[in-house]
Scaffold this active site. Sequence first.
Site, mmCIF file in Angstrom:
data_model
loop_
_atom_site.group_PDB
_atom_site.id
_atom_site.type_symbol
_atom_site.label_atom_id
_atom_site.label_comp_id
_atom_site.label_asym_id
_atom_site.label_seq_id
_atom_site.Cartn_x
_atom_site.Cartn_y
_atom_site.Cartn_z
ATOM 1 N N ASN A 111 1.014 -1.244 0.168
ATOM 2 C CA ASN A 111 0.050 -0.037 -0.059
ATOM 3 C C ASN A 111 0.918 1.196 -0.073
ATOM 4 O O ASN A 111 2.068 1.201 0.625
ATOM 5 C CB ASN A 111 -0.833 0.069 1.398
ATOM 6 C CG ASN A 111 -1.662 1.316 1.487
ATOM 7 O OD1 ASN A 111 -2.443 1.603 0.557
ATOM 8 N ND2 ASN A 111 -1.719 1.895 2.669
ATOM 9 N N HIS A 113 1.231 4.934 1.508
ATOM 10 C CA HIS A 113 0.552 6.128 2.650
ATOM 11 C C HIS A 113 0.840 7.299 2.413
ATOM 12 O O HIS A 113 2.230 7.289 2.560
ATOM 13 C CB HIS A 113 0.662 5.350 3.931
ATOM 14 C CG HIS A 113 -0.196 5.961 4.904
ATOM 15 N ND1 HIS A 113 -1.610 6.100 5.057
ATOM 16 C CD2 HIS A 113 0.498 6.730 5.647
ATOM 17 C CE1 HIS A 113 -1.714 7.134 5.962
ATOM 18 N NE2 HIS A 113 -0.524 7.452 6.698
HETATM 19 C C1 GRF Z 1 -2.642 9.062 -2.193
HETATM 20 O O1 GRF Z 1 -2.323 10.112 -1.684
HETATM 21 C C2 GRF Z 1 -2.218 7.681 -1.609
HETATM 22 O O2 GRF Z 1 -1.209 8.048 -0.837
HETATM 23 C C3 GRF Z 1 -3.553 7.573 -0.766
HETATM 24 O O3 GRF Z 1 -4.595 7.798 -1.301
HETATM 25 C C4 GRF Z 1 -4.194 8.785 -2.307
HETATM 26 C C5 GRF Z 1 -4.799 8.243 -3.650
HETATM 27 O O4 GRF Z 1 -4.420 9.177 -4.733
HETATM 28 N N1 GRF Z 1 -3.567 6.015 -0.215
HETATM 29 P P1 GRF Z 1 -4.564 8.651 -6.277
HETATM 30 O O5 GRF Z 1 -6.071 8.231 -6.348
HETATM 31 O O6 GRF Z 1 -3.806 7.669 -6.289
HETATM 32 O O7 GRF Z 1 -4.487 9.672 -7.041
#
Ligand code: GRF
Length: 234
Positions: A111, A113
Amino acid sequence: MTVSRVKTAILISGRGSNMRALVEAAQEPDFPAEIALVFSNVPDAAGLHIANAFGIPTSALSHRDFGTREAFERALDAKLGDHGVELVCLAGFMRLLSEWFVDHWAGRMINIHPSLLPSFRGLETHARALKAGVLIHGCTVHYVVADLDAGPIVAQAAVPVLAGDTPKTLAARVLSQEHRLYPMALRLVASGATRLEDTRVVTSVNASADVVMIVPGPIPLSKGSGRAFEPLGR
Ligand code: GRF
């Protein structure tokens, strides 16, 4: 030389900018992962259109159509099986996953984060980082474990927090590093250079040498700004 590529699914719930970064990276001939499926629990997620435009197979199942979390996850797991998925990347996937699903994909699910874990697990990480007054913020790719945002760390990238930052400006600075970090982390995991042994990350490369560490340069004080504090004793 043909590289054997690990069939990878990307799970999204929204705009899919990290998914796009992974899809673009996987177009490199030597990239060790092939994006075999982009899945969303939100059938009209913007990211699904991006994946379609790249010709990546997509699938969507609304969690609202299932009576229980487990029923939804069993259906998701079946989709992953249908596409021969070996590795899962969560990229803005806004569903908590059950212990069953997490155990089933243990060591094979990562994942991204938007904070330097273990600081700021959970939501609204940028506002909380600003409130805490940290000077360095960033993003983390980690293996997924049952505890939210608590899994062993694969790679991190750091950015400075600047005077005048808002959650929005800080989020944008972090996001641009997410787009560099996630492909690098997927490369490490899919190639086997980094793997999970029990609860520890084992890596054959020094991943920290490759992360994006941005350190602010000399502080540009304007001429005549003088000293904020006079030395003691004068
Ligand atoms: C990102 O900031 C990621 O770190 C978090 O959710 C957001 C998703 O953004 N888990 P995207 O859909 O990839 O533009």
